[in-house]
Design a protein around this motif. Sequence first.
Motif, PDB file in Angstrom:
ATOM      1  N   GLY A  88       0.778  -1.232   0.000  1.00  0.00           N
ATOM      2  CA  GLY A  88       0.000   0.000   0.000  1.00  0.00           C
ATOM      3  C   GLY A  88       0.811   1.283   0.000  1.00  0.00           C
ATOM      4  N   ASP A  89       2.134   1.170  -0.159  1.00  0.00           N
ATOM      5  CA  ASP A  89       2.970   2.371  -0.198  1.00  0.00           C
ATOM      6  C   ASP A  89       2.673   3.200  -1.442  1.00  0.00           C
ATOM      7  OD1 ASP A  89       4.277   1.667   2.055  1.00  0.00           O
ATOM      8  OD2 ASP A  89       6.097   0.929   1.054  1.00  0.00           O
ATOM      9  N   ALA A  90       2.969   4.505  -1.328  1.00  0.00           N
ATOM     10  CA  ALA A  90       2.935   5.339  -2.528  1.00  0.00           C
ATOM     11  C   ALA A  90       4.087   4.918  -3.421  1.00  0.00           C
ATOM     12  CB  ALA A  90       3.081   6.805  -2.151  1.00  0.00           C
ATOM     13  N   GLY A  91       3.969   5.229  -4.700  1.00  0.00           N
ATOM     14  CA  GLY A  91       5.050   4.896  -5.626  1.00  0.00           C
ATOM     15  C   GLY A  91       4.612   5.240  -7.029  1.00  0.00           C
ATOM     16  N   ARG A  92       5.539   5.217  -7.959  1.00  0.00           N
ATOM     17  CA  ARG A  92       5.173   5.478  -9.348  1.00  0.00           C
ATOM     18  C   ARG A  92       6.069   4.678 -10.275  1.00  0.00           C
ATOM     19  NH1 ARG A  92       7.591  11.267 -11.053  1.00  0.00           N
ATOM     20  NH2 ARG A  92       6.339  10.711 -12.860  1.00  0.00           N
ATOM     21  N   SER A  93       5.590   4.465 -11.490  1.00  0.00           N
ATOM     22  CA  SER A  93       6.432   3.759 -12.443  1.00  0.00           C
ATOM     23  C   SER A  93       6.199   4.347 -13.826  1.00  0.00           C
ATOM     24  CB  SER A  93       6.086   2.272 -12.463  1.00  0.00           C
ATOM     25  OG  SER A  93       4.872   2.068 -13.137  1.00  0.00           O
ATOM     26  N   ARG A  94       7.244   4.324 -14.620  1.00  0.00           N
ATOM     27  CA  ARG A  94       7.110   4.824 -15.996  1.00  0.00           C
ATOM     28  C   ARG A  94       8.190   4.185 -16.852  1.00  0.00           C
ATOM     29  NH1 ARG A  94       5.777  10.855 -17.119  1.00  0.00           N
ATOM     30  NH2 ARG A  94       4.067  10.065 -18.349  1.00  0.00           N
ATOM     31  N   PHE A  95       7.806   3.879 -18.091  1.00  0.00           N
ATOM     32  CA  PHE A  95       8.778   3.331 -19.032  1.00  0.00           C
ATOM     33  C   PHE A  95       9.145   4.375 -20.067  1.00  0.00           C
ATOM     34  CE2 PHE A  95       7.476  -0.555 -17.136  1.00  0.00           C
ATOM     35  CZ  PHE A  95       8.536  -1.426 -17.321  1.00  0.00           C
ATOM     36  N   TYR A  96      10.438   4.452 -20.336  1.00  0.00           N
ATOM     37  CA  TYR A  96      10.947   5.339 -21.374  1.00  0.00           C
ATOM     38  C   TYR A  96      11.338   4.488 -22.574  1.00  0.00           C
ATOM     39  CZ  TYR A  96      11.120   9.503 -18.472  1.00  0.00           C
ATOM     40  OH  TYR A  96      10.775  10.586 -17.721  1.00  0.00           O
ATOM     41  N   LEU A  97      10.778   4.810 -23.723  1.00  0.00           N
ATOM     42  CA  LEU A  97      11.037   3.983 -24.900  1.00  0.00           C
ATOM     43  C   LEU A  97      11.513   4.830 -26.066  1.00  0.00           C
ATOM     44  CD1 LEU A  97       7.653   2.078 -24.871  1.00  0.00           C
ATOM     45  CD2 LEU A  97       9.675   1.585 -23.530  1.00  0.00           C
ATOM     46  N   SER A  98      12.083   4.152 -27.035  1.00  0.00           N
ATOM     47  CA  SER A  98      12.361   4.852 -28.284  1.00  0.00           C
ATOM     48  C   SER A  98      11.955   3.957 -29.432  1.00  0.00           C
ATOM     49  CB  SER A  98      13.842   5.216 -28.396  1.00  0.00           C
ATOM     50  OG  SER A  98      14.540   4.159 -29.011  1.00  0.00           O
ATOM     51  N   LEU A  99      11.740   4.570 -30.570  1.00  0.00           N
ATOM     52  CA  LEU A  99      11.334   3.788 -31.733  1.00  0.00           C
ATOM     53  C   LEU A  99      12.472   2.916 -32.231  1.00  0.00           C
ATOM     54  CD1 LEU A  99       9.192   6.467 -33.588  1.00  0.00           C
ATOM     55  CD2 LEU A  99       8.406   4.596 -32.151  1.00  0.00           C
ATOM     56  N   GLN A 100      13.660   3.117 -31.667  1.00  0.00           N
ATOM     57  CA  GLN A 100      14.796   2.280 -32.063  1.00  0.00           C
ATOM     58  C   GLN A 100      14.997   1.083 -31.139  1.00  0.00           C
ATOM     59  OE1 GLN A 100      17.963   5.174 -32.128  1.00  0.00           O
ATOM     60  NE2 GLN A 100      17.755   5.485 -34.332  1.00  0.00           N
ATOM     61  N   ASP A 101      14.171   0.964 -30.128  1.00  0.00           N
ATOM     62  CA  ASP A 101      14.326  -0.173 -29.218  1.00  0.00           C
ATOM     63  C   ASP A 101      14.177  -1.496 -29.972  1.00  0.00           C
ATOM     64  OD1 ASP A 101      14.581   1.656 -27.268  1.00  0.00           O
ATOM     65  OD2 ASP A 101      12.654   1.271 -26.279  1.00  0.00           O
ATOM     66  N   ASP A 102      14.886  -2.485 -29.473  1.00  0.00           N
ATOM     67  CA  ASP A 102      14.873  -3.821 -30.094  1.00  0.00           C
ATOM     68  C   ASP A 102      13.471  -4.306 -30.448  1.00  0.00           C
ATOM     69  OD1 ASP A 102      17.491  -4.221 -30.205  1.00  0.00           O
ATOM     70  OD2 ASP A 102      17.622  -5.734 -28.608  1.00  0.00           O
ATOM     71  N   LEU A 103      12.623  -4.229 -29.475  1.00  0.00           N
ATOM     72  CA  LEU A 103      11.279  -4.773 -29.639  1.00  0.00           C
ATOM     73  C   LEU A 103      10.564  -4.088 -30.798  1.00  0.00           C
ATOM     74  CD1 LEU A 103       9.697  -6.898 -28.026  1.00  0.00           C
ATOM     75  CD2 LEU A 103       8.612  -5.030 -26.804  1.00  0.00           C
ATOM     76  N   MET A 104      10.749  -2.770 -30.895  1.00  0.00           N
ATOM     77  CA  MET A 104      10.116  -2.020 -31.959  1.00  0.00           C
ATOM     78  C   MET A 104      10.723  -2.395 -33.307  1.00  0.00           C
ATOM     79  SD  MET A 104       7.874  -0.338 -30.446  1.00  0.00           S
ATOM     80  CE  MET A 104       7.297   1.047 -31.400  1.00  0.00           C
ATOM     81  N   ARG A 105      12.030  -2.486 -33.316  1.00  0.00           N
ATOM     82  CA  ARG A 105      12.680  -2.760 -34.588  1.00  0.00           C
ATOM     83  C   ARG A 105      12.342  -4.151 -35.089  1.00  0.00           C
ATOM     84  NH1 ARG A 105      18.023  -2.979 -34.741  1.00  0.00           N
ATOM     85  NH2 ARG A 105      18.229  -2.910 -32.479  1.00  0.00           N
ATOM     86  N   ARG A 106      12.286  -5.078 -34.162  1.00  0.00           N
ATOM     87  CA  ARG A 106      12.050  -6.451 -34.576  1.00  0.00           C
ATOM     88  C   ARG A 106      10.667  -6.664 -35.161  1.00  0.00           C
ATOM     89  NH1 ARG A 106      14.005  -9.992 -29.700  1.00  0.00           N
ATOM     90  NH2 ARG A 106      12.630 -11.567 -30.551  1.00  0.00           N
ATOM     91  N   PHE A 107       9.718  -5.932 -34.644  1.00  0.00           N
ATOM     92  CA  PHE A 107       8.348  -6.214 -35.070  1.00  0.00           C
ATOM     93  C   PHE A 107       7.702  -5.122 -35.896  1.00  0.00           C
ATOM     94  CE2 PHE A 107       9.098  -9.079 -31.678  1.00  0.00           C
ATOM     95  CZ  PHE A 107       8.512 -10.233 -32.136  1.00  0.00           C
ATOM     96  N   TYR A 108       8.264  -3.975 -35.806  1.00  0.00           N
ATOM     97  CA  TYR A 108       7.539  -2.857 -36.403  1.00  0.00           C
ATOM     98  C   TYR A 108       8.424  -1.940 -37.222  1.00  0.00           C
ATOM     99  CZ  TYR A 108       3.733  -4.329 -33.472  1.00  0.00           C
ATOM    100  OH  TYR A 108       2.742  -5.051 -32.892  1.00  0.00           O
ATOM    101  N   ARG A 109       9.360  -2.522 -37.932  1.00  0.00           N
ATOM    102  CA  ARG A 109      10.282  -1.688 -38.687  1.00  0.00           C
ATOM    103  C   ARG A 109       9.538  -0.643 -39.530  1.00  0.00           C
ATOM    104  NH1 ARG A 109      15.774  -2.681 -39.455  1.00  0.00           N
ATOM    105  NH2 ARG A 109      15.732  -4.808 -38.719  1.00  0.00           N
ATOM    106  N   GLU A 110       8.613  -1.127 -40.348  1.00  0.00           N
ATOM    107  CA  GLU A 110       7.921  -0.185 -41.218  1.00  0.00           C
ATOM    108  C   GLU A 110       6.928   0.668 -40.456  1.00  0.00           C
ATOM    109  OE1 GLU A 110       6.411  -2.753 -44.357  1.00  0.00           O
ATOM    110  OE2 GLU A 110       8.449  -3.552 -44.236  1.00  0.00           O
ATOM    111  N   TRP A 111       6.261  -0.039 -39.574  1.00  0.00           N
ATOM    112  CA  TRP A 111       5.240   0.633 -38.787  1.00  0.00           C
ATOM    113  C   TRP A 111       5.833   1.864 -38.100  1.00  0.00           C
ATOM    114  CZ3 TRP A 111       4.374   1.968 -33.764  1.00  0.00           C
ATOM    115  CH2 TRP A 111       3.041   2.241 -33.423  1.00  0.00           C
ATOM    116  N   VAL A 112       7.047   1.684 -37.624  1.00  0.00           N
ATOM    117  CA  VAL A 112       7.700   2.744 -36.878  1.00  0.00           C
ATOM    118  C   VAL A 112       7.915   3.978 -37.757  1.00  0.00           C
ATOM    119  CG1 VAL A 112       9.939   3.409 -35.927  1.00  0.00           C
ATOM    120  CG2 VAL A 112       8.819   1.339 -35.130  1.00  0.00           C
TER     121      VAL A 112
END
Length: 966
Positions: free
Chosen positions: A590-614
Motif C-alpha cells: 500500500g505504499d505510494a510509488g510510481r512507475s514509468r517506461f521510457y522507450l524509443s522507436l529504435q528499441d529492439d522490440l520495436m525494430r524487430r516487429f515494427y520496422r515499417e510501422w515505426v
Amino acid sequence: MDWDQITDRLSTGGERIGRALKATFGSRNERVVRALEPIVREVNALEPWAKSLSAEQFKEQTVAWRRELAEGRTTLDLILPKAYALVREASVRTLGLRHFDVQIVGGVILHRGAIAEMMTGEGKTLVATLPLYLNSLEGKPVYLVTVNDYLARRDCAWMGPIYSYMGASSGAIQSQMNAWDRKPIYACDIVYGTNNEFGFDYLRDNMKGSVEEQVQRHLWYAIVDEVDSILIDEARTPLIISGPAEESSGKYKIADGIARKLVRDEHYEVKEKERQATLLEAGIIEAEKMVGVESFYTPGNEDWPHYIENALRAHNLYLKDREYVVEEGEVVIVDEFTGRKMQGRRWSDGLHQAVETKEGLPPRQENQTLATITFQNYFRLFKKLAGMTGTALTEANEFHKIYHLDVVQIPTNLPLAREDHNDVVYRTEKEKWTAIVEEIERAHGIGQPILVGTTSVEKSELLSGMLARRGIRHEVLNAKNHEREANIVALAGEMAAVTVATNMAGRGTDIKLGGNFEWRLRKALEEAELQEGDPERLAEIDVIRKRLRGVCDRDQAEVLELGGLYVLGTERHEARRIDNQLRGRSGRQGDAGRSRFYLSLQDDLMRRFYREWVTNAMEKLGMTEGQEIESRMVTRAIEKAQKKVEDYNFEVRKSLLEYDEVMDQQRKTIYSVRQEVLEGKDLREKAESFLQRAIDRAAEVHRGDAAGFAAWYLKTFGISVSSEAAEQAVVKDGSTQAALKTGLDYYDEREKTLGDELMRKVEQYLLLNAIDSRWKDHLHAIDSLKTGIGLRGYGQLDPKNEYKREGFLLFQQLQGAVEDEIASLILRIRVSGPDAQGAGRDGPPGGDGLGGGAMPSPSSPRLSYQGPAKTSGPGDGAGGPPAGIGRPIAPAPRRVSAAHAFDFKRRQEQVAQAMRPAQASSGSPGPTSAAGTGAAPRPAAPVKVVGRNDPCPCGSGKKYKKCHGS
Ligand code: ADP
Ligand code: MG
C-alpha cells in the motif's frame, strides 16, 4: 485487515491483467478466493487457543498430528485450520510477524497445489511456512524451490525459527555442498534449495552406485518461489550433466574462420526471431571450398553445415555482455529475462563451443550428455506442486496446460497506491537516454529513491557511465553476486538512492522505503550478540525490534512524503510479465510509488516487429528531434509485439517439451528399472528374463541354422547346448525352452557354488553396469539424432515425428543391447580371490565439479571375467565351468579422487574392457542388428529380426550376413 476489505480488493487486482483476461478469469478467481472465507475465519477463531499453548505443547501437537496421519486417523485438510493457527502464533512468538489474512489465503492455495499470485512485498516467504509445515507432517520431505543459493540460505535461516518452534527440522541445500553434506539436509522435514540443485540431485542420484549414496528421498510436495522465472523463463534450458565424449574436434576453429569470411544475406541469412542462421546455396559452395571438400552432402562431411551455422549464430546473434559474459576464461550464459548469469549451464548442440571459439577461448572439450531432464519434466515428477510469484497471470494458460497448475490471484493486504504512468516514447535511443538521465537527476534532486531497470548488463553500464559523468551517486547491479546484490537492492528505497539494475536483478529481495528493517535488525542483533529467534532471549530481541521499527517508520514516512519509490524502465521487455515484475517493486504493502517506461522507436522490440510501422508512425505523429510523445498507439503496438513474442516463446517451450516426451518416457523406464536393481529387487528374475530374450533373439537370427545357434550359444555363455535344443530353437515356430533350461540349470549350479548372496551382488553389478553404459550410449545417439533431424531438413517428414520414431527404435536397441550384455556375462563371471567380499570402495569423498561427490559405497565383490572356451567344441563345456582364462574385469571398484562424476566413467571402462573379448569372439548380434523387445517391465513383444539377406541396418549397404551379421 478484515475479510470484507480483502474481497473488495478482488476487483481492483484485475487491473494488471488486462481486460480480456479479466473477463474470463476475474470472476472465477473471485469465486475461488471467496470460497476460502470460512477457513480464514476458522483460523482466526483458533487464535486464542493457539495463544494459550506453551512452547512444549506446540511440539507435542506436531508429534500427535504426525502419528494420527501415519495411522490414517486424520487428513491434512482436517488439521489445516489448527495447523495454520499454530504456525501463525509460532511466527508471532519467534519473528514478531503475524500472518495477514491474505497470507492465510495464499497458504491454502499453495496447499491445494496451485499458483498463488501475490505481489512483491506481500510476504510470500512467510506464506510458504504454512503449507510447508502442514505438508511435512506426512513424514515426507517438502521442498521450497528458490531461484538462487542466496535466497535458499536466507529464507531457510529467516523462517527456520518458526519450524523449530513447531518441532520440525529445516535446512538449505547449497550448490557447493558435496553429497555428504546434502544427505542430512535432505533428511529434514523442510528443505530449501534451488531448482538447479534439486534437478541435478535427481539426475545424480540416478547415476549413483548404491542406495546409500542417493540423497533425495521422495519427490512429494514442492513450492516453487518465483515460479514464472523457474517454470517459464528457465524452462527453455534443460539440465544436462555431461562428461567428455570420445573425441574433441578442431572443426570449431575452421568453422569460426569461415563464419568470419562469409557475407550476410549473400552467403547466409539470419533470422533474429528464431535465433537461427542458415547457409544459402552460395554460402554452401563458398564454405565447401574453404573447408576443402567437394561436397557437404557426402558421408563424413555432413556435419560441416552444422558447425558453420553455429559459428554464424555465434557471430550474429550471440553478443558479448548481452547473451553471455566472459569470466575467467569461460563463456557464462546470461539469462535474457533476468539478466542473471547461469553458472555452469551451456548452450547445447555445439553452440557454446562456437561462442567460445569466437571469443578466442579453446572450445571446451566436447561433452556428451550423461543425464538430462527439463525442468518441466522434473517438476512434473512431484506428487503435488505449487508455486508463488508476483507475476503469473499473463502465463496462466501455459501453467495450466503444461503443469496443470491453476493461477489464483490473491488480493493485496493493503490497497495498491502506485501510479503507473503511460510510456513516453522518443524517436531515437540517444534522445531517450538523455531524457532518462535528466529524469533521474530531477528525482534524485528532490530525494526520491529511484530504481532504474535495464534489459542488459551492457545497458546498465552505459547508463552508469552517463550518471557518473553527471556526478550522480548510484549503485549498479549486474547479476554477478546474488548476496551483494540483495544487500544493495534492500537499500534501494532509502532517501535519494539511485539504483540501476537489469530487470530482475535482486529478485526476491523486498525494497522497503526508508531502508530495510530486517537488514538493520540483523545488524543490531549482531552488535548485541543476539540471534534471531533465540527461544531463550525472545524478550530482549523484542525490545530491539520495537526500537528499530520506530526508526524505520520515521525514515519510511519521509520517503513516502516524497512519493515513494520511483521505478523507471528504460525499455520494454519481450514479456509483459517482466515489465510487471519491475513495476511491482514499487508500491508494496500500500505504499505510494510510481512507475514509468521510457522507450524509443529504435528499441529492439520495436525494430524487430515494427520496422515499417515505426517509420510511418513517426510521420503520422509528426515527430521531430528531441520531442517526446505519450501515445496510446505506441503502447498498444508494444503490447501486441510482446504478446507475439510471448506466444512464440511458449511455442518454443512446448516444442522442447514435445521433443523431450520421448526421452522422458525412456528415462522413467530406465531409471525405475535401475532403481529396482540398486535396491536389489528381483535381480535373478531380471537377469533370467534378459537371458531369455537374448536367446529368443539369437534363435531368430539363426533361423534354420542350428549349428550357428549352437556356436553362438557356446560363445555367449561358455557352455554348450544340446543339438536337439538348438534344433528346437531355430525351426519355424520352434521353442527356446530347452536352450533356456540349459542356461538356467547352469545358473543354478553357479548360484550354489557362489552362494545366493554373492550371486545377487554379481547380478546387481552386471545389471547396473549394463544399464548405465548402454544408457550413456543411448543418450549420445539421441544427441546425434537431434542434430541429424535438424540437418535433414523438413522435406515431407515432420521432424518431431521422425525424432519420436527413431528415438523409439534407438531405445529398443538399447534394451536389446542391455539384454545381450547381461546374457553374455552373467554365466561367465567368476568371483576371484579370498577377498571377494571384502573389497570395498575407500578413500575420501571427492568433489566432482557438479557438487555431488559420490560417497563411499558398501563393498562390491571383486569380479573377474571368464573368457570363452577357446578350444572346446560343442558339448565340451556343458555342465561345468569352462576352462577359460580367468581375467579380472577391473581392480576392486575404488573411489578415484576427483573422480569423474559419479564413478561413471570408471564403471563404463570396466564394462568396456570386459566386453572386448566377448564381442570379438561372440557372434552375438550387435546392438543395431535386431530390433529387440521391451525390457523387463514391458510385456514381451514379437521379435522382429533382420534377415540374413536383408540390407544391414548399419547403413553400409552391404547384406546383413556380410556385414554385422557375419
Ligand atoms: P515477497 O516474497 O512476497 O516479495 P517477502 O517474503 O520478501 O515478500 O516479504 C516482504 C517483507 O514483508 C518482509 O520484509 C517481511 O518481513 C514483511 N512481511 C511479510 N509478512 C508480514 C507480516 N505478516 N507482517 C509484517 N511484515 C510482513
Ligand atoms: Mg519473495
